[in-house]
Design a protein around this motif. Structure first.
Motif, PDB file in Angstrom:
ATOM      1  N   ALA A 112      -1.980 -77.087  27.809  1.00  0.00           N
ATOM      2  CA  ALA A 112      -1.867 -75.842  28.785  1.00  0.00           C
ATOM      3  C   ALA A 112      -0.247 -75.166  28.592  1.00  0.00           C
ATOM      4  CB  ALA A 112      -2.133 -76.274  30.678  1.00  0.00           C
ATOM      5  N   ARG A 113      -0.308 -74.005  28.739  1.00  0.00           N
ATOM      6  CA  ARG A 113       1.124 -73.091  28.520  1.00  0.00           C
ATOM      7  C   ARG A 113       1.160 -72.581  29.573  1.00  0.00           C
ATOM      8  NH1 ARG A 113      -0.360 -70.826  24.732  1.00  0.00           N
ATOM      9  NH2 ARG A 113      -0.147 -72.432  22.866  1.00  0.00           N
ATOM     10  N   VAL A 114       2.570 -73.031  30.001  1.00  0.00           N
ATOM     11  CA  VAL A 114       3.049 -72.055  31.584  1.00  0.00           C
ATOM     12  C   VAL A 114       3.259 -70.792  31.096  1.00  0.00           C
ATOM     13  CG1 VAL A 114       4.870 -72.107  33.366  1.00  0.00           C
ATOM     14  CG2 VAL A 114       4.167 -74.569  31.969  1.00  0.00           C
ATOM     15  N   LEU A 115       2.976 -69.739  32.305  1.00  0.00           N
ATOM     16  CA  LEU A 115       3.012 -68.775  31.675  1.00  0.00           C
ATOM     17  C   LEU A 115       3.854 -67.160  33.017  1.00  0.00           C
ATOM     18  CD1 LEU A 115      -0.699 -66.939  31.043  1.00  0.00           C
ATOM     19  CD2 LEU A 115       1.139 -67.849  29.862  1.00  0.00           C
ATOM     20  N   ALA A 116       3.928 -68.148  33.789  1.00  0.00           N
ATOM     21  CA  ALA A 116       4.724 -68.073  35.431  1.00  0.00           C
ATOM     22  C   ALA A 116       4.800 -68.993  36.321  1.00  0.00           C
ATOM     23  CB  ALA A 116       4.435 -66.821  35.689  1.00  0.00           C
ATOM     24  N   GLY A 160       3.338 -72.283  43.198  1.00  0.00           N
ATOM     25  CA  GLY A 160       3.075 -73.148  41.097  1.00  0.00           C
ATOM     26  C   GLY A 160       2.982 -72.485  40.241  1.00  0.00           C
ATOM     27  N   VAL A 161       2.036 -72.540  39.524  1.00  0.00           N
ATOM     28  CA  VAL A 161       2.787 -72.096  37.495  1.00  0.00           C
ATOM     29  C   VAL A 161       1.061 -71.361  37.667  1.00  0.00           C
ATOM     30  CG1 VAL A 161       4.648 -72.927  37.026  1.00  0.00           C
ATOM     31  CG2 VAL A 161       2.407 -74.109  36.558  1.00  0.00           C
ATOM     32  N   THR A 162       0.917 -71.070  36.926  1.00  0.00           N
ATOM     33  CA  THR A 162      -0.107 -70.034  35.902  1.00  0.00           C
ATOM     34  C   THR A 162       0.248 -70.536  34.756  1.00  0.00           C
ATOM     35  OG1 THR A 162       0.983 -67.188  35.624  1.00  0.00           O
ATOM     36  CG2 THR A 162      -0.909 -68.510  37.902  1.00  0.00           C
ATOM     37  N   VAL A 163      -1.060 -71.045  33.735  1.00  0.00           N
ATOM     38  CA  VAL A 163      -1.038 -71.155  32.816  1.00  0.00           C
ATOM     39  C   VAL A 163      -1.787 -71.003  32.099  1.00  0.00           C
ATOM     40  CG1 VAL A 163       0.099 -73.717  33.618  1.00  0.00           C
ATOM     41  CG2 VAL A 163      -2.577 -73.534  33.278  1.00  0.00           C
ATOM     42  N   GLU A 164      -1.985 -71.039  30.790  1.00  0.00           N
ATOM     43  CA  GLU A 164      -3.681 -70.627  30.228  1.00  0.00           C
ATOM     44  C   GLU A 164      -3.585 -71.881  29.441  1.00  0.00           C
ATOM     45  OE1 GLU A 164      -2.557 -67.601  27.301  1.00  0.00           O
ATOM     46  OE2 GLU A 164      -1.169 -69.099  26.084  1.00  0.00           O
ATOM     47  N   ALA A 211     -10.547 -67.055  26.759  1.00  0.00           N
ATOM     48  CA  ALA A 211     -11.990 -66.833  26.960  1.00  0.00           C
ATOM     49  C   ALA A 211     -12.246 -65.999  28.574  1.00  0.00           C
ATOM     50  CB  ALA A 211     -12.189 -68.499  27.907  1.00  0.00           C
ATOM     51  N   GLY A 212     -10.525 -65.300  28.954  1.00  0.00           N
ATOM     52  CA  GLY A 212     -11.069 -64.666  30.297  1.00  0.00           C
ATOM     53  C   GLY A 212     -10.829 -65.119  31.409  1.00  0.00           C
ATOM     54  N   LEU A 213     -10.547 -66.486  31.612  1.00  0.00           N
ATOM     55  CA  LEU A 213     -10.544 -67.056  32.877  1.00  0.00           C
ATOM     56  C   LEU A 213      -9.058 -67.600  33.026  1.00  0.00           C
ATOM     57  CD1 LEU A 213      -9.136 -71.052  32.290  1.00  0.00           C
ATOM     58  CD2 LEU A 213     -11.116 -70.603  31.594  1.00  0.00           C
ATOM     59  N   THR A 214      -8.979 -68.018  34.166  1.00  0.00           N
ATOM     60  CA  THR A 214      -7.445 -67.939  35.623  1.00  0.00           C
ATOM     61  C   THR A 214      -7.453 -69.636  35.427  1.00  0.00           C
ATOM     62  OG1 THR A 214      -7.779 -67.587  37.341  1.00  0.00           O
ATOM     63  CG2 THR A 214      -7.641 -65.650  36.209  1.00  0.00           C
ATOM     64  N   ALA A 215      -6.426 -70.007  35.147  1.00  0.00           N
ATOM     65  CA  ALA A 215      -5.382 -71.091  35.524  1.00  0.00           C
ATOM     66  C   ALA A 215      -4.222 -71.651  36.073  1.00  0.00           C
ATOM     67  CB  ALA A 215      -6.002 -71.903  34.154  1.00  0.00           C
ATOM     68  N   SER A 216      -4.156 -72.653  36.741  1.00  0.00           N
ATOM     69  CA  SER A 216      -3.114 -72.650  37.889  1.00  0.00           C
ATOM     70  C   SER A 216      -2.612 -73.978  37.916  1.00  0.00           C
ATOM     71  CB  SER A 216      -3.115 -71.981  39.149  1.00  0.00           C
ATOM     72  OG  SER A 216      -3.700 -72.272  39.800  1.00  0.00           O
ATOM     73  N   VAL A 217      -1.333 -74.416  38.205  1.00  0.00           N
ATOM     74  CA  VAL A 217      -1.259 -75.876  38.939  1.00  0.00           C
ATOM     75  C   VAL A 217      -0.605 -75.131  39.998  1.00  0.00           C
ATOM     76  CG1 VAL A 217       0.529 -77.985  39.012  1.00  0.00           C
ATOM     77  CG2 VAL A 217      -0.653 -76.471  36.764  1.00  0.00           C
ATOM     78  N   ASP A 218      -1.090 -75.939  41.476  1.00  0.00           N
ATOM     79  CA  ASP A 218      -0.316 -75.717  42.347  1.00  0.00           C
ATOM     80  C   ASP A 218       0.273 -77.172  43.034  1.00  0.00           C
ATOM     81  OD1 ASP A 218       0.462 -75.209  45.681  1.00  0.00           O
ATOM     82  OD2 ASP A 218      -1.924 -74.682  45.998  1.00  0.00           O
ATOM     83  N   MET A 219       1.989 -77.082  42.253  1.00  0.00           N
ATOM     84  CA  MET A 219       2.518 -77.730  42.507  1.00  0.00           C
ATOM     85  C   MET A 219       3.093 -78.110  44.299  1.00  0.00           C
ATOM     86  SD  MET A 219       3.957 -77.781  38.895  1.00  0.00           S
ATOM     87  CE  MET A 219       5.435 -79.013  39.094  1.00  0.00           C
ATOM     88  N   SER A 224     -12.376 -69.282  37.536  1.00  0.00           N
ATOM     89  CA  SER A 224     -10.690 -70.306  37.677  1.00  0.00           C
ATOM     90  C   SER A 224     -10.754 -71.760  37.596  1.00  0.00           C
ATOM     91  CB  SER A 224     -10.632 -69.607  39.281  1.00  0.00           C
ATOM     92  OG  SER A 224      -9.112 -69.997  39.675  1.00  0.00           O
ATOM     93  N   VAL A 225     -10.013 -72.223  37.139  1.00  0.00           N
ATOM     94  CA  VAL A 225      -9.493 -73.823  37.144  1.00  0.00           C
ATOM     95  C   VAL A 225      -8.459 -73.721  37.572  1.00  0.00           C
ATOM     96  CG1 VAL A 225      -9.452 -75.244  34.946  1.00  0.00           C
ATOM     97  CG2 VAL A 225     -10.886 -73.005  34.468  1.00  0.00           C
TER      98      VAL A 225
END
Length: 164
Positions: free
Chosen positions: A19-23, A28-32, A39-47, A87-88
């Motif tokens: 995953a690439r960290v976007l913000a 936490g962080v949003t990633v792709e 693919a039109g999905l959202t992904a994140s890591v809840d730090m 959402s992932v």
């Protein structure tokens, strides 16, 4: 409009991804996910959820945030396809990268989702409209819930995905 978004069906809980960290965000962080950028999905890591119990201060927690623009190893914890966008939720905990353990949606007991584990990932969809729901199950928990007269499906639940 397509009834079911299909590109994200290749992703499943327990799967390792890059995953690439976007913000950065306060939580936490949003990633792709690499390979799924369009693919039109959202992904994140809840730090906070993952690391706040193991850090002694907020500054120490912030120090664990991966830099914006960096690529990280992650494992898929959850996927929500209930409504668009998909959402992932990812984990970057070292223990989860080794072996992701989750709870069986039938019995509530721990189950290993990583390759070699005993988990089945079930995506349920309605024939009435879009959206799907993911369930995690032990093989035996699913097999026990299949009607006894349907022995073929019971047998498949116990062996699907296992090397023969």
């Amino acid at each position: 409009m397509e009834r079911f978004e299909t590109e994200s069906l290749a992703l499943m809980p327990g799967q390792k991804v890059r995953a690439r960290v976007l913000a950065h965000h306060p939580w936490g962080v949003t990633v792709e996910i690499v390979g799924y950028e369009n693919a039109g999905l959202t992904a994140s890591v809840d730090m906070i959820q993952q690391f706040s119990r193991t850090t002694s201060s907020y500054d120490e927690l912030l120090g664990l945030f991966p830099p914006t623009g960096s690529q990280i190893d992650a494992v898929i914890e959850q996927i929500s396809r209930w409504h668009p966008p998909v959402s992932v939720r990812l984990s970057i905990r070292p223990a989860d990268l080794e072996s992701l353990v989750w709870s069986c949606d039938f019995c509530g007991e721990p189950i290993e989702l990583s390759p070699g584990g005993d988990a089945l990932v079930l995506d349920s969809r309605s024939n009435d409209g879009p959206g799907s729901h993911t369930l995690i199950s032990h093989r035996r928990c699913l097999a026990e819930r299949i009607h006894p007269e349907n022995g073929g499906e019971r047998a498949r639940a116990l062996t699907v995905g296992k090397a023969h």
